[in-house]
Each structure stands twice: as structure tokens, then as C-alpha cells.
Design an enzyme around this catalytic site. Structure first.
Site, PDB file in Angstrom:
ATOM      1  N   LYS A 146       0.809  -1.225   0.000  1.00 12.43           N
ATOM      2  CA  LYS A 146       0.000   0.000   0.000  1.00 12.43           C
ATOM      3  C   LYS A 146       0.839   1.269   0.000  1.00 12.43           C
ATOM      4  O   LYS A 146       0.328   2.343  -0.328  1.00 12.43           O
ATOM      5  CB  LYS A 146      -0.993  -0.010   1.174  1.00 12.43           C
ATOM      6  N   LYS A 148      -4.829 -10.426  -5.811  1.00 15.00           N
ATOM      7  CA  LYS A 148      -5.993 -10.763  -4.995  1.00 15.00           C
ATOM      8  C   LYS A 148      -7.174  -9.845  -5.326  1.00 15.00           C
ATOM      9  O   LYS A 148      -6.987  -8.688  -5.669  1.00 15.00           O
ATOM     10  CB  LYS A 148      -5.559 -10.643  -3.535  1.00 15.00           C
ATOM     11  N   LYS A 150     -11.640  -5.181  -2.422  1.00  7.57           N
ATOM     12  CA  LYS A 150     -12.869  -4.390  -2.514  1.00  7.57           C
ATOM     13  C   LYS A 150     -12.640  -2.934  -2.902  1.00  7.57           C
ATOM     14  O   LYS A 150     -13.562  -2.254  -3.317  1.00  7.57           O
ATOM     15  CB  LYS A 150     -13.695  -4.512  -1.236  1.00  7.57           C
TER      16      LYS A 150
HETATM   17  P1  ATP Z   1      -9.168  -3.115   0.521  1.00 11.75           P
HETATM   18  O1  ATP Z   1      -9.066  -3.347  -0.968  1.00 11.75           O
HETATM   19  O2  ATP Z   1     -10.144  -2.037   0.872  1.00 11.75           O
HETATM   20  O3  ATP Z   1      -7.869  -3.018   1.225  1.00 11.75           O
HETATM   21  P2  ATP Z   1      -9.821  -5.912   1.009  1.00 11.75           P
HETATM   22  O4  ATP Z   1     -10.790  -6.443  -0.003  1.00 11.75           O
HETATM   23  O5  ATP Z   1      -8.415  -6.358   0.919  1.00 11.75           O
HETATM   24  O6  ATP Z   1      -9.928  -4.353   1.112  1.00 11.75           O
HETATM   25  P3  ATP Z   1     -10.052  -6.053   3.879  1.00 11.75           P
HETATM   26  O7  ATP Z   1     -10.890  -5.028   4.569  1.00 11.75           O
HETATM   27  O8  ATP Z   1      -8.565  -5.869   3.901  1.00 11.75           O
HETATM   28  O9  ATP Z   1     -10.488  -6.268   2.386  1.00 11.75           O
HETATM   29  O10 ATP Z   1     -10.382  -7.489   4.415  1.00 11.75           O
HETATM   30  C1  ATP Z   1     -11.579  -7.890   5.020  1.00 11.75           C
HETATM   31  C2  ATP Z   1     -11.555  -9.381   5.212  1.00 11.75           C
HETATM   32  O11 ATP Z   1     -11.706 -10.037   3.942  1.00 11.75           O
HETATM   33  C3  ATP Z   1     -10.233  -9.908   5.781  1.00 11.75           C
HETATM   34  O12 ATP Z   1     -10.502 -10.995   6.625  1.00 11.75           O
HETATM   35  C4  ATP Z   1      -9.490 -10.368   4.570  1.00 11.75           C
HETATM   36  O13 ATP Z   1      -8.529 -11.353   4.846  1.00 11.75           O
HETATM   37  C5  ATP Z   1     -10.617 -10.904   3.708  1.00 11.75           C
HETATM   38  N1  ATP Z   1     -10.281 -10.824   2.282  1.00 11.75           N
HETATM   39  C6  ATP Z   1      -9.987  -9.700   1.594  1.00 11.75           C
HETATM   40  N2  ATP Z   1      -9.762  -9.983   0.300  1.00 11.75           N
HETATM   41  C7  ATP Z   1      -9.900 -11.332   0.182  1.00 11.75           C
HETATM   42  C8  ATP Z   1      -9.775 -12.232  -0.915  1.00 11.75           C
HETATM   43  N3  ATP Z   1      -9.456 -11.804  -2.125  1.00 11.75           N
HETATM   44  N4  ATP Z   1      -9.979 -13.549  -0.694  1.00 11.75           N
HETATM   45  C9  ATP Z   1     -10.304 -14.000   0.546  1.00 11.75           C
HETATM   46  N5  ATP Z   1     -10.441 -13.195   1.614  1.00 11.75           N
HETATM   47  C10 ATP Z   1     -10.239 -11.887   1.452  1.00 11.75           C
END
Ligand code: ATP
Ligand code: LTN
Length: 334
Positions: free
Chosen positions: A116, A197, A200
Site C-alpha cells: 500500500k 488478490k 474491494k
Molecule cells: P481493501 O481493498 O479495501 O484493502 P480488502 O478487499 O483487501 O480491502 P479487507 O478489509 O482488507 O479487504 O479485508 C476484510 C476481510 O476479507 C479480511 O478478513 C481479509 O482477509 C478478507 N479478504 C480480503 N480480500 C480477500 C480475498 N481476495 N480472498 C479472501 N479473503 C479476502
């Protein structure tokens, strides 16, 4: 068994971007499945979200929308405490104490920080100390189990190290938490770029399936998802695009990879994608209709958050008082 006697499960998601199927499969779905066996706390970590740029009015709306999506996915406020992180000031207070038992070197090694902060001119300190706030979230409630996706494993190890270090220095204070990372679906990949990955906050919405995407959009995105050359539908690590879709299908249908391979033997990728899209639409249909009902009743959401904050506050205060006593702070006269 009374609620207090069950082990504590805690997890959280940052209110940034659009909750997506990666978050559902890696985290939310497991929270729902495990919630009957634990004393649960689920956080919307609005303070963590500040580490990346936010538009205030949108952040406010998104925080409430995330609470509604937790409930719509099956988190039951009668069984689980849902908490807006900023409603409980002890998260930040404990973080400050933990800052002094965490090393710069440890935080510099965090891969999420490296990702990040890459290509940014001015990296804010919040992004760097983000895992310390996460450790505070967890340790504040004497958490036993933390269900997260694979990307959070390193942060959880840090929380364990910090807990153990504190306990060694000041005597037994914190429960050392265990991770819960699902066997399949712990790392759902982007639809268009399966080497990274699904996230969101991805600017390219074609990379993610959002929980609130309409059926038409879901069908379109899955149809366009990158698959690898070949025609056999099977889980194969050398084919990350296809394997990602097979993993999603497996978790959402409950079928093993072998069963899926058998079901689609002799069929085309296109047939598989059509069935996967139907499956995702069917899983999300009840979530979306519950979400719409909940969002129509703002009073309900406020009530859930007020109850959650009250419950969490009482518990958090207990841990923080213990911490302040152990480290040698003078207790205020009440
Ligand atoms: P951002 O893009 O806003 O950083 P993110 O999608 O990576 O968000 P987080 O808020 O970091 O989401 O994670 C929320 C939960 O979802 C955490 O438990 C994280 O491990 C899980 N998670 C996030 N992305 C994935 C993915 N691609 N596959 C499985 N689990 C995920
Ligand atoms: N860092 C986590 C979100 C998070 C979290 C937590 C997860 C903040 N506090 C406590 C589990 C327990 C992420 O998914 N980015």
C-alpha cells in the site's frame, strides 16, 4: 452455555470500496457459520479506513451500509456484537500502549504496508502502524479466534507476538489469539488479473464481484473473467484464472473440486461460467433483499450500533484498566 462462557471470536473489515465475494468467502461466510459456537464481536474498522483517502460523506454512508451487509449476510445481532470501531475509544488507547512494545523492524516487514505504500510520495504513519491498531482490536476483547482471509495471516502473527511480549514483560494479561483461515477460498483472485488478490477497493470494478452487484452485472463480469487456454474445467494451479472460479464454485456450492470436475466433464468453460454466475446470483439474492429491508430502517441500524458500543465499551474498559495497572499508570480517583 451462557454467552460469556464461550470462547471469543472477533474479526473486522475496513469500510472502503465495495464489499466483495472475496470478503464474503474469506471472512463473512465463516463468521456466520461459526457464530453459534462463540461469543462474537464483529467490527467495522472505520479508524483503519482513514489510512487511505476517504470522502467524509461517503465514508459515513459506507460505514452504515457495511453494518447492514454484515446483518444481511447472516450476522445476527442477537448472537453477535456488531461494533463501529470509533465508538469504543479504548481501541486507540490500547494501540498507544502497544506501540511501545512493537518494533519498527516488525512493521517494516508487513507485506500489506509494502504494497500500500508502494509508489506513494508521502506515506502516512497510520498505514505503517495499522497492524498495531489491529492487534489492539483483537487483544482488547481477550479474543481466542480471528477468522480472516490469508492476506491477514501476517498481521495476526504480529498480534500474537505483541501479546506474548506484553505478557512476558508485565505478566499474563492478554489471551494469545489463534487465526482461522479457510482451506478453500482464503485468497480469491481478481477476475481480470488472476495474479493479484480480489480487493474491494480496486478501481476497476470488473475485477470484483460486489455483494450488491445486480444479477445482470454478475453474469457479465463472470462471462468476461479471464480464463486460461484449454477446455477442461478443473482446479489446476498452473491455470490461476480458471482455478479461482473453481474455488469460488466449490465454496459456494459445497462441492469438492473432484465433484465439480465430474459435473463439468465434457462441457465448455462457457457452460461452467453460466452455472457459476447462477450460483453467485442465488447466493446473493437473499443477501440483497435483506440488505434493502435493513437499509429502509435506519433506526434499527442505529440501535444495533448503540447496543454493540455499550457491550464492547464495558468489556474494553475492563481490559484497558488491567493494562494500565500492569504498566504502572496511576488510576484516576472516581
Ligand atoms: P481493501 O481493498 O479495501 O484493502 P480488502 O478487499 O483487501 O480491502 P479487507 O478489509 O482488507 O479487504 O479485508 C476484510 C476481510 O476479507 C479480511 O478478513 C481479509 O482477509 C478478507 N479478504 C480480503 N480480500 C480477500 C480475498 N481476495 N480472498 C479472501 N479473503 C479476502
Ligand atoms: N486489517 C484487517 C481488518 C481488521 C481486522 C481487525 C481483522 C482490523 N482489525 C481485527 C480481524 C481482527 C483487514 O482485513 N484489512
Amino acid at each position: 452455555m451462557g454467552k460469556e462462557q464461550k470462547p471469543v471470536m472477533l474479526s473486522g473489515i475496513q469500510p472502503s470500496g465495495h464489499l466483495c465475494i472475496g470478503n464474503y468467502i474469506g471472512a463473512l461466510k465463516n463468521w456466520v457459520e461459526l457464530q453459534d459456537n462463540y461469543d462474537n464481536i464483529f467490527l467495522v474498522v472505520d479508524m483503519h479506513a482513514l489510512t487511505v483517502p476517504q470522502v467524509p460523506a461517503e465514508l459515513r454512508k459506507r460505514c452504515l451500509s457495511f453494518v447492514a451487509q454484515y446483518i444481511a449476510c447472516g450476522i445476527d445481532p442477537a448472537k453477535s456484537t456488531i461494533v463501529m470501531q470509533s465508538h469504543v475509544p479504548q481501541h486507540a488507547e490500547l494501540m498507544w500502549v502497544l506501540n511501545s512494545v512493537t518494533y519498527m523492524g516488525e512493521l517494516s516487514r508487513m507485506t500489506q504496508f509494502k504494497d500500500k505504500s508502494q509508489n506513494q510520495k508521502n506515506v502516512n504513519i497510520g498505514l505503517f502502524s495499522y497492524p498495531v491498531l489491529m492487534a489492539a482490536d483483537i487483544l482488547l476483547y481477550q479474543t481466542n479466534l480471528v477468522p480472516v482471509g490469508a492476506d491477514q495471516k501476517q498481521h495476526l502473527e504480529l498480534a500474537r507476538d505483541v501479546a506474548e511480549r506484553f505478557n512476558n514483560r508485565y505478566s499474563e494479561t492478554f489471551v494469545v489469539p489463534e487465526p482461522y483461515i479457510p482451506k478453500t477460498g482464503a485468497r480469491i483472485m481478481s477476475l481480470q488479473e488472476p495474479a493479484k488478490k480480489m480487493s474491494k477497493s480496486d478501481d476497476n470494478l470488473n475485477n470484483i464481484l460486489a455483494l450488491l452487484d445486480s444479477p445482470e452485472v454478475i453474469v457479465k463480469k463472470i462471462k468476461r473473467a479471464v480464463t486460461d487456454s484449454g477446455s477442461e474445467v478443473r482446479y489446476d494451479e498452473s491455470k490461476p484464472g480458471l482455478s479461482n472460479l473453481v474455488s469460488m464454485y466449490s465454496v459456494l456450492s459445497g462441492e469438492s473440486f473432484e465433484e465439480i470436475e465430474k459435473r463439468f466433464s465434457g462441457k465448455l468453460y462457457g457452460d461452467f461460467k453460466t452455472d457459476l454466475a447462477d450460483l453467485v446470483v442465488e447466493v446473493l439474492r437473499p443477501v440483497q433483499s435483506r440488505y434493502n429491508e435493513i437499509m429502509a430502517d435506519k433506526g434499527y441500524l442505529e440501535e444495533v450500533l448503540a447496543t454493540g458500543a455499550q457491550d464492547a465499551y464495558t468489556r474494553a474498559r475492563k481490559t484497558l484498566s488491567k493494562v494500565y495497572r500492569k504498566i504502572g499508570f496511576v488510576a484516576p480517583k472516581r
